[in-house]
Design a protein around this motif. Structure first.
Motif, PDB file in Angstrom:
ATOM      1  N   LYS A   1      12.202  65.302  27.522  1.00  0.00           N
ATOM      2  CA  LYS A   1      12.721  65.980  26.340  1.00  0.00           C
ATOM      3  C   LYS A   1      14.158  65.613  25.982  1.00  0.00           C
ATOM      4  O   LYS A   1      14.595  65.850  24.859  1.00  0.00           O
ATOM      5  N   GLY A   2      14.900  65.049  26.909  1.00  0.00           N
ATOM      6  CA  GLY A   2      16.312  64.783  26.662  1.00  0.00           C
ATOM      7  C   GLY A   2      16.528  63.541  25.820  1.00  0.00           C
ATOM      8  O   GLY A   2      15.709  62.616  25.823  1.00  0.00           O
ATOM      9  N   GLY A   3      17.657  63.524  25.104  1.00  0.00           N
ATOM     10  CA  GLY A   3      18.043  62.318  24.390  1.00  0.00           C
ATOM     11  C   GLY A   3      18.586  61.282  25.360  1.00  0.00           C
ATOM     12  O   GLY A   3      18.724  61.533  26.561  1.00  0.00           O
ATOM     13  N   ASP A   4      18.907  60.104  24.831  1.00  0.00           N
ATOM     14  CA  ASP A   4      19.355  59.019  25.705  1.00  0.00           C
ATOM     15  C   ASP A   4      20.614  59.391  26.478  1.00  0.00           C
ATOM     16  O   ASP A   4      20.748  59.061  27.664  1.00  0.00           O
ATOM     17  N   ASP A   5      21.553  60.072  25.819  1.00  0.00           N
ATOM     18  CA  ASP A   5      22.792  60.421  26.495  1.00  0.00           C
ATOM     19  C   ASP A   5      22.531  61.417  27.616  1.00  0.00           C
ATOM     20  O   ASP A   5      23.110  61.318  28.701  1.00  0.00           O
ATOM     21  N   ALA A   6      21.630  62.378  27.381  1.00  0.00           N
ATOM     22  CA  ALA A   6      21.278  63.344  28.424  1.00  0.00           C
ATOM     23  C   ALA A   6      20.649  62.645  29.619  1.00  0.00           C
ATOM     24  O   ALA A   6      20.931  62.969  30.778  1.00  0.00           O
ATOM     25  N   VAL A   7      19.782  61.662  29.354  1.00  0.00           N
ATOM     26  CA  VAL A   7      19.148  60.921  30.443  1.00  0.00           C
ATOM     27  C   VAL A   7      20.193  60.149  31.234  1.00  0.00           C
ATOM     28  O   VAL A   7      20.178  60.141  32.479  1.00  0.00           O
TER      29      VAL A   7
ATOM     30  N   ARG B   1      23.391  60.777  31.574  1.00  0.00           N
ATOM     31  CA  ARG B   1      24.202  61.707  32.358  1.00  0.00           C
ATOM     32  C   ARG B   1      23.463  62.116  33.626  1.00  0.00           C
ATOM     33  O   ARG B   1      24.064  62.241  34.705  1.00  0.00           O
ATOM     34  N   MET B   2      22.148  62.311  33.505  1.00  0.00           N
ATOM     35  CA  MET B   2      21.342  62.665  34.668  1.00  0.00           C
ATOM     36  C   MET B   2      21.342  61.524  35.691  1.00  0.00           C
ATOM     37  O   MET B   2      21.505  61.742  36.893  1.00  0.00           O
ATOM     38  N   VAL B   3      21.187  60.300  35.207  1.00  0.00           N
ATOM     39  CA  VAL B   3      21.189  59.141  36.103  1.00  0.00           C
ATOM     40  C   VAL B   3      22.533  59.026  36.822  1.00  0.00           C
ATOM     41  O   VAL B   3      22.585  58.754  38.031  1.00  0.00           O
ATOM     42  N   ILE B   4      23.623  59.240  36.093  1.00  0.00           N
ATOM     43  CA  ILE B   4      24.947  59.189  36.710  1.00  0.00           C
ATOM     44  C   ILE B   4      25.063  60.233  37.812  1.00  0.00           C
ATOM     45  O   ILE B   4      25.573  59.964  38.910  1.00  0.00           O
ATOM     46  N   ARG B   5      24.558  61.457  37.547  1.00  0.00           N
ATOM     47  CA  ARG B   5      24.617  62.510  38.572  1.00  0.00           C
ATOM     48  C   ARG B   5      23.816  62.111  39.811  1.00  0.00           C
ATOM     49  O   ARG B   5      24.239  62.347  40.952  1.00  0.00           O
ATOM     50  N   LEU B   6      22.650  61.510  39.613  1.00  0.00           N
ATOM     51  CA  LEU B   6      21.821  61.107  40.745  1.00  0.00           C
ATOM     52  C   LEU B   6      22.498  60.016  41.575  1.00  0.00           C
ATOM     53  O   LEU B   6      22.434  60.026  42.808  1.00  0.00           O
TER      54      LEU B   6
ATOM     55  N   VAL C   1      30.355  55.947  39.757  1.00  0.00           N
ATOM     56  CA  VAL C   1      29.906  55.198  38.591  1.00  0.00           C
ATOM     57  C   VAL C   1      31.120  54.827  37.741  1.00  0.00           C
ATOM     58  O   VAL C   1      31.938  55.685  37.406  1.00  0.00           O
ATOM     59  N   VAL C   2      31.235  53.543  37.419  1.00  0.00           N
ATOM     60  CA  VAL C   2      32.337  53.061  36.577  1.00  0.00           C
ATOM     61  C   VAL C   2      31.752  52.425  35.322  1.00  0.00           C
ATOM     62  O   VAL C   2      30.591  52.016  35.295  1.00  0.00           O
ATOM     63  N   GLY C   3      32.541  52.360  34.271  1.00  0.00           N
ATOM     64  CA  GLY C   3      32.080  51.788  33.017  1.00  0.00           C
ATOM     65  C   GLY C   3      32.182  50.274  33.021  1.00  0.00           C
ATOM     66  O   GLY C   3      33.043  49.693  33.692  1.00  0.00           O
ATOM     67  N   ALA C   4      31.319  49.637  32.233  1.00  0.00           N
ATOM     68  CA  ALA C   4      31.387  48.177  32.106  1.00  0.00           C
ATOM     69  C   ALA C   4      32.754  47.739  31.599  1.00  0.00           C
ATOM     70  O   ALA C   4      33.281  46.695  32.001  1.00  0.00           O
ATOM     71  N   HIS C   5      33.363  48.556  30.731  1.00  0.00           N
ATOM     72  CA  HIS C   5      34.666  48.198  30.171  1.00  0.00           C
ATOM     73  C   HIS C   5      35.775  48.255  31.218  1.00  0.00           C
ATOM     74  O   HIS C   5      36.846  47.682  31.008  1.00  0.00           O
TER      75      HIS C   5
ATOM     76  N   MET D   1      31.603  57.534  28.558  1.00  0.00           N
ATOM     77  CA  MET D   1      31.882  56.122  28.303  1.00  0.00           C
ATOM     78  C   MET D   1      31.475  55.206  29.446  1.00  0.00           C
ATOM     79  O   MET D   1      31.593  53.985  29.347  1.00  0.00           O
ATOM     80  N   ARG D   2      30.961  55.772  30.532  1.00  0.00           N
ATOM     81  CA  ARG D   2      30.532  54.927  31.641  1.00  0.00           C
ATOM     82  C   ARG D   2      29.144  54.332  31.423  1.00  0.00           C
ATOM     83  O   ARG D   2      28.695  53.527  32.244  1.00  0.00           O
ATOM     84  N   ALA D   3      28.486  54.714  30.356  1.00  0.00           N
ATOM     85  CA  ALA D   3      27.132  54.200  30.147  1.00  0.00           C
ATOM     86  C   ALA D   3      26.820  54.102  28.660  1.00  0.00           C
ATOM     87  O   ALA D   3      27.201  54.962  27.863  1.00  0.00           O
ATOM     88  N   ASP D   4      26.106  53.026  28.294  1.00  0.00           N
ATOM     89  CA  ASP D   4      25.526  52.861  26.963  1.00  0.00           C
ATOM     90  C   ASP D   4      26.551  52.903  25.839  1.00  0.00           C
ATOM     91  O   ASP D   4      26.314  53.490  24.786  1.00  0.00           O
TER      92      ASP D   4
END
Length: 292
Positions: A111-117, A119-124, A132-136, A231-234
């Motif tokens: 049910k979550g949008g891409d940003d919610a997903v 954020r969940m992946v980062i928490r895991l 977790v660090v950003g590509a930038h 900003m660490r993802a997508d």
């Protein structure tokens, strides 16, 4: 005698999806003396990683990802590249200590949008003790800057289209749906959905060919971060392929959010844009909430 091998106690892992970004990040990390470990997502990453330490892993295999972190001394991870398919609940493999979290994981995936997903992946990932660090943060020169990148600048009509598409992209981002919008003649004609930017631009080209969009007015693609996006993802990203599709759709150019978007193949984009009279520019949108 001093050990000359690189210290991998804080080794960088690159979780690699599709597109050019994972390779950019890997090469930049190597250039600054790191020995990145690539976790290439099965059916997403199409790159040949034979020149890096790597393994191929399914996107929902959190147990396998955690095991790879421990085996290879991973202390930091970058999420890079696009992911076209979300794992089904039956594809999720989690260690025992994560089982209590699985119901919320499944709900977010469904049910979550891409940003919610994300954020969940980062928490895991962070639950594994990995930062977790950003590509930038690995390749800071990929960040777009304010103003035009090449010789072509937006004219008055293009500025009006940028304003319209910016407002639409901000509204779309608040719904956690997409990051991009296209406006032609001051009218929003397309919003980015699950098909991604490339699919949206193909749709605009088809609408133009069918006479549903003015042949006389060109239009603009705008890509922005979602409000509150991690900003660490997508981060929004464009490359030469994006510019080629914008040109095929009859657009005058592309505007991306300065400091919060990635410009891949920068020199090639500038050369292509200048050669065909298109602009690529960085903008700073007003992110204050509007009241009616």
């Amino acid at each position: 005698m001093r050990d000359s091998r690189p210290d991998i106690r804080d080794r960088l892992a690159i979780i690699a999806g599709g597109g050019l970004l994972p390779r950019y990040v890997a090469e930049a990390a190597r250039a600054r003396g790191e020995v990145p470990y690539i976790l290439a997502l099965r059916n997403e990453s199409g790159d040949d990683w034979s020149d890096f330490d790597h393994e191929i892993i399914s996107i929902g295999n959190y147990a396998g990802i955690g095991g790879a972190f421990r085996r290879h001394g991973i202390g930091r991870a970058v999420l890079s590249g696009w992911v076209r398919r979300r794992p089904e609940w039956r594809d999720i493999h989690a260690p025992l200590r994560m089982l209590l979290a699985v119901p919320s994981v499944v709900r977010t995936l469904l049910k979550g949008g891409d940003d919610a997903v994300l954020r969940m992946v980062i928490r895991l990932i962070e639950a594994e003790g990995v930062r977790v660090v950003g590509a930038h943060e690995i390749v800071p020169d990929l960040l777009g800057c304010e103003g035009p990148l090449g010789q072509v600048v937006p004219d008055r009509d293009a500025e009006a289209d940028i304003a319209a598409a910016t407002a639409a992209a901000q509204a779309l981002g608040r719904l956690d749906v997409g990051q991009g919008a296209v406006a032609v003649g001051g009218r929003v004609v397309a919003l980015e959905g699950a098909e991604g930017t490339d699919g949206m631009l193909e749709r605009v080209a088809a609408l133009r060919a069918a006479g549903r969009i003015s042949q006389r007015r060109k239009g603009v693609l705008v890509k922005l971060c979602k409000p509150g996006q991690d900003m660490r993802a997508d981060l929004p990203a464009i490359g030469v392929e994006t510019l080629s599709r914008a040109r095929a759709a009859g657009l005058a150019g592309i505007a991306v959010e300065a400091g919060r978007s990635l410009v891949l193949e920068r020199d090639a984009i500038v050369a292509e844009a200048d050669a065909h009279g298109l602009f690529v520019t960085g903008i700073v949108p007003d992110r204050r909430e509007k009241t009616p």
